[in-house]
Scaffold this motif. Structure first.
Motif, short mmCIF file in Angstrom:
data_model
loop_
_atom_site.label_atom_id
_atom_site.label_comp_id
_atom_site.label_asym_id
_atom_site.label_seq_id
_atom_site.Cartn_x
_atom_site.Cartn_y
_atom_site.Cartn_z
N LEU A 57 0.83 -1.20 0.00
CA LEU A 57 0.00 0.00 0.00
C LEU A 57 0.87 1.26 0.00
O LEU A 57 0.55 2.25 -0.67
N THR A 58 1.99 1.23 0.73
CA THR A 58 2.89 2.38 0.76
C THR A 58 3.42 2.68 -0.63
O THR A 58 3.46 3.85 -1.07
N SER A 59 3.83 1.64 -1.36
CA SER A 59 4.37 1.85 -2.71
C SER A 59 3.26 2.25 -3.68
O SER A 59 3.51 3.04 -4.61
N VAL A 60 2.03 1.76 -3.47
CA VAL A 60 0.90 2.17 -4.30
C VAL A 60 0.60 3.64 -4.08
O VAL A 60 0.39 4.42 -5.02
N ASN A 61 0.56 4.05 -2.80
CA ASN A 61 0.28 5.46 -2.47
C ASN A 61 1.32 6.39 -3.05
O ASN A 61 1.02 7.52 -3.44
N LYS A 62 2.56 5.93 -3.10
CA LYS A 62 3.63 6.77 -3.64
C LYS A 62 3.35 7.13 -5.09
O LYS A 62 3.71 8.23 -5.55
N LEU A 63 2.69 6.20 -5.80
CA LEU A 63 2.33 6.48 -7.19
C LEU A 63 1.01 7.22 -7.31
O LEU A 63 0.89 8.21 -8.02
N THR A 64 -0.01 6.75 -6.58
CA THR A 64 -1.34 7.34 -6.75
C THR A 64 -1.45 8.74 -6.18
O THR A 64 -2.31 9.52 -6.62
N ASP A 65 -0.60 9.10 -5.22
CA ASP A 65 -0.62 10.47 -4.70
C ASP A 65 -0.31 11.48 -5.81
O ASP A 65 -0.67 12.66 -5.71
N SER A 66 0.35 11.00 -6.85
CA SER A 66 0.71 11.88 -7.97
C SER A 66 -0.53 12.43 -8.66
O SER A 66 -0.47 13.50 -9.29
N LYS A 67 -1.63 11.72 -8.55
CA LYS A 67 -2.86 12.15 -9.21
C LYS A 67 -3.35 13.49 -8.69
O LYS A 67 -4.02 14.25 -9.38
N TYR A 68 -2.97 13.77 -7.43
CA TYR A 68 -3.49 14.98 -6.80
C TYR A 68 -2.48 16.12 -6.78
O TYR A 68 -2.63 17.10 -6.08
N GLY A 69 -1.40 15.95 -7.56
CA GLY A 69 -0.44 17.03 -7.71
C GLY A 69 0.33 17.36 -6.45
O GLY A 69 0.69 18.51 -6.22
N THR A 70 0.60 16.38 -5.61
CA THR A 70 1.34 16.64 -4.38
C THR A 70 2.81 16.87 -4.68
O THR A 70 3.30 16.58 -5.77
N SER A 71 3.52 17.38 -3.69
CA SER A 71 4.95 17.67 -3.88
C SER A 71 5.77 16.41 -4.08
O SER A 71 6.90 16.47 -4.53
N SER A 72 5.17 15.26 -3.73
CA SER A 72 5.89 13.99 -3.89
C SER A 72 5.50 13.27 -5.17
O SER A 72 5.71 12.07 -5.30
N ASP A 73 4.96 13.97 -6.12
CA ASP A 73 4.55 13.39 -7.40
C ASP A 73 5.76 12.78 -8.09
O ASP A 73 6.63 13.48 -8.61
N VAL A 74 5.82 11.44 -8.10
CA VAL A 74 7.00 10.78 -8.67
C VAL A 74 7.07 10.94 -10.18
O VAL A 74 8.14 10.74 -10.78
N PHE A 75 5.96 11.28 -10.81
CA PHE A 75 5.98 11.49 -12.26
C PHE A 75 6.45 12.90 -12.62
O PHE A 75 6.64 13.21 -13.79
N ALA A 76 6.59 13.76 -11.60
CA ALA A 76 7.00 15.14 -11.86
C ALA A 76 8.34 15.47 -11.20
O ALA A 76 8.71 16.62 -11.09
N GLN A 77 9.05 14.44 -10.76
CA GLN A 77 10.35 14.66 -10.13
C GLN A 77 11.37 15.10 -11.18
O GLN A 77 11.35 14.65 -12.33
N THR A 78 12.23 16.01 -10.79
CA THR A 78 13.24 16.52 -11.70
C THR A 78 14.63 16.35 -11.11
O THR A 78 14.79 16.12 -9.92
N LYS A 79 15.62 16.47 -11.96
CA LYS A 79 17.01 16.47 -11.53
C LYS A 79 17.73 17.57 -12.28
O LYS A 79 17.27 18.03 -13.34
N ALA A 80 18.83 18.01 -11.72
CA ALA A 80 19.55 19.11 -12.34
C ALA A 80 21.04 18.82 -12.34
O ALA A 80 21.57 18.18 -11.42
N THR A 81 21.72 19.28 -13.38
CA THR A 81 23.16 19.13 -13.46
C THR A 81 23.79 20.50 -13.69
O THR A 81 23.21 21.38 -14.33
N SER A 82 24.97 20.67 -13.12
CA SER A 82 25.74 21.91 -13.29
C SER A 82 27.01 21.58 -14.05
O SER A 82 27.69 20.59 -13.74
#
Length: 606
Positions: A57-82
């Motif tokens: 359930l924890t791993s499911v919530n990690k994905l489904t929380d993305s539906k509500y645009g939370t800060s933990s949206d795993v589909f919207a995670q970014t990375k940056a390089t310098s």
């Protein structure tokens, strides 16, 4: 505890008969205890299963929380390089979007410093002991110097004053090297004068105006070897006198005897004329009383979180420096109180800061895509730049004409990790549920567990009604068996083809998201929506499967324990009754035997 004596009168071993008869009755208790043991095992198995379902359930919530645009949206995670992390590093957070930035750092933020116009301590002179200089950091041992390339050596002791050091150096040039202070005291003043007059002086050594000076006149002079034990030249800050070539060394600044451990209000105070009372730095108030020393006052300032500064005293020059703990062009706030400490140190005059005692720090200055920004901190957040979710950490100024390239992109690795974690946890649930049901007879035909796992399998193998470009999990690399095989209804283990999943995310990340978790726009729940519902229902703390099942088993165990207690009491009573009956029988037989024996005796005597 009762003690029985089997067959004392009759000779019959009736205790064995009792044990065998009681053992038959005890079998009923044993069966009940075995049931309790079995139910406890089932409870343990249920608890273990619940842990696996919770992880899923924890791993499911990690994905489904993305539906509500939370800060933990795993589909919207970014990375940056310098392109140059020596100049700056970058971190991304919620709201960051893919983009390219060209950055130039022209100035780093620095700290404000405040330095008192007055100093602590008195200037050194010939009577000053080495142990009183540089807060007692003198190293004892050998110290060498060369005059016209001829080496001489003296023995340095912490108790020596500067006149003694001067005397030891003069005597060393006259053939009396490495004298200890104790040896020196064995000579009379006349002896020492004769030793000093034994040959012409080649050094002129003096202590004046807080400086130690060694002058070799027309001869070359150098100090120290790598093998020396003493740091004498360091604590006296001896440097070549540029006006005298290689012939003279002198302290590069006025050295003071700073008494860090003497009471500020005492006769030997490091700062004469300080009064008792309080003063304020930042938001912290400090008090000077009869026990306060300069050392513990500095410690109190540095340990205070409200002062906003760190304090230091140069134990050679006697200068107090306050350094702001935050960067930027801000004054260090301070106020006089009932003590005149800030006045005496020269930081304040009345209610005003003394002129030129504070050197304001710099604000950081940088350009981003050609636009200039200024910040009091070297950590540049979106509040300064307007770049949502992007934080820049400045480390050094850019080289002239060289910019830093920053690339912000979607972090598919985190998405893949979250999906892989979900698949792994689902596999664990299916594997352990199957294993538990096959090994635990109480759960072998458990309808609820069977229904849940069947639902999980169905959810992961059925095509999803979505307006995205992917319809099944196989389309994004999630299959059963060997990688690339089709999904079937007899799923026992899911496998993730990470390369195919990464390709799908690069091609259409929104379609992957809709396939897995659905969309609030069309009401779709995606491939794992039903799994989430089933898990939440089963793990409900009030009426979920696991709490209900556990409570049911606990109730059964409680009832069985009651039966066990009652049956054991019956067995114990049965044993007591048997024992009494056999004892009575034994007594009766014994009585008959005695009567018969008496009868035979009488018959024989007649």
């Amino acid at each position: 505890m009762s003690i029985s004596f089997s067959g004392l009168g009759s000779g019959l071993d009736y205790s064995t008969w009792i044990e065998q008869l009681v053992a038959v009755k005890q079998q009923g208790v044993t069966k009940l205890k075995n049931k309790v043991t079995s139910l406890n095992t089932t409870t343990s198995n249920i608890s273990s299963l619940k842990s696996k379902y919770s992880s899923l359930l924890t791993s499911v919530n990690k994905l489904t929380d993305s539906k509500y645009g939370t800060s933990s949206d795993v589909f919207a995670q970014t990375k940056a390089t310098s392109s140059n992390e020596d100049v700056l590093t970058v971190a991304t957070g919620a709201g960051a979007t893919a983009q390219n930035l060209t950055i130039n750092v022209s100035k780093l933020a620095s700290n404000t410093t405040a330095q008192g116009a007055n100093v602590f301590g008195s200037l050194i002179d010939g009577s000053t002991k080495l142990s009183a200089i540089s807060d007692g950091s003198i190293d004892e041992g050998s110290f060498s110097f060369f005059v016209d390339n001829k080496k001489y050596s003296i023995n340095v002791e912490g108790s020596d004053d500067l006149d003694t050091i001067s005397k030891k150096m003069q005597l060393a040039t006259k053939g009396f090297e490495n004298l200890t202070t104790d040896e020196l005291t064995t000579y009379t003043d006349e002896d020492i004068q004769n030793m000093m007059n034994s040959s012409p002086d080649i050094l002129n050594i003096s202590v004046a105006d807080g400086k130690f000076s060694i002058d070799a006149g027309s001869k070359s002079l150098s100090l120290g070897t790598a093998q020396d034990k003493s740091n004498l030249a360091t604590i006296l800050s001896l440097r070549k006198d540029s006006t005298a070539g290689n012939n003279k060394f002198e302290s590069s600044f006025q050295i003071r005897d700073v008494k860090m451990n003497e009471k500020l209000l005492g006769a030997n105070s490091a700062l004469s004329g300080v009064t008792a009372g309080d003063f304020t730095i930042g938001n912290a108030t400090f008090t000077i009383d009869e026990n306060t020393t300069l050392g513990n006052l500095i410690s109190k300032i540095n340990s205070s979180t409200d002062s906003g500064v760190s304090a230091s005293v140069d134990s050679l020059t006697g200068e107090l420096t306050l350094t702001s703990k935050t960067t930027g062009a801000f004054n260090i706030s301070m106020e006089n109180g009932s003590s005149n400490f800030l006045e005496k140190i020269g930081l304040m005059s009345g209610d005003k800061l003394n002129e030129s005692t504070q050197t304001l720090g710099d604000n950081a200055v940088l350009t981003i895509n050609g636009k200039e920004y200024e910040s009091f901190s070297n950590t540049i957040s979106s509040e300064t730049t307007g770049l949502k979710g992007i934080t820049l950490n400045l480390n050094e100024v850019s080289e002239t004409g060289k910019n830093v390239k920053v690339k912000v992109s979607t972090d598919t690795d985190k998405t893949i990790s979250a999906i892989t974690d979900l698949v792994d946890n689902l596999n664990n649930v299916l594997t352990q549920t199957k294993s538990t049901m096959s090994s635990d007879s109480s759960l072998k035909y458990e309808f609820s567990l069977n229904t849940m796992t069947t639902g999980f399998k169905s959810a992961m193998t059925t095509a999803v009604a979505t307006d995205g470009s992917f319809k099944t999990l196989a389309d994004i690399g999630i299959t059963t068996g060997a990688i690339g095989t089709s999904v079937d209804a007899d799923i026992s283990k899911l496998v993730v083809d990470k390369d195919k999943l990464k390709e799908a995310l690069a091609q259409d990340p929104e379609a992957v998201k809709k396939l897995l978790i659905g969309s609030t726009e069309n009401g779709s729940t995606g491939a794992i929506g039903s799994i989430k519902t089933t898990l939440e229902n089963s793990l409900n703390a009030t009426d979920g499967y696991f709490v209900t099942k556990t409570d049911s088993i606990s109730s059964q165990i409680e009832q069985l324990n009651t039966q066990i207690t009652r049956k054991q009491e019956q067995v114990d009573a049965y044993k007591t009754q048997l024992t009494k009956k056999f004892q009575a029988m034994d007594s009766a037989i014994s009585s008959l035997q005695n009567q018969y024996s008496n009868f035979l005796n009488k018959t024989s005597s007649s």
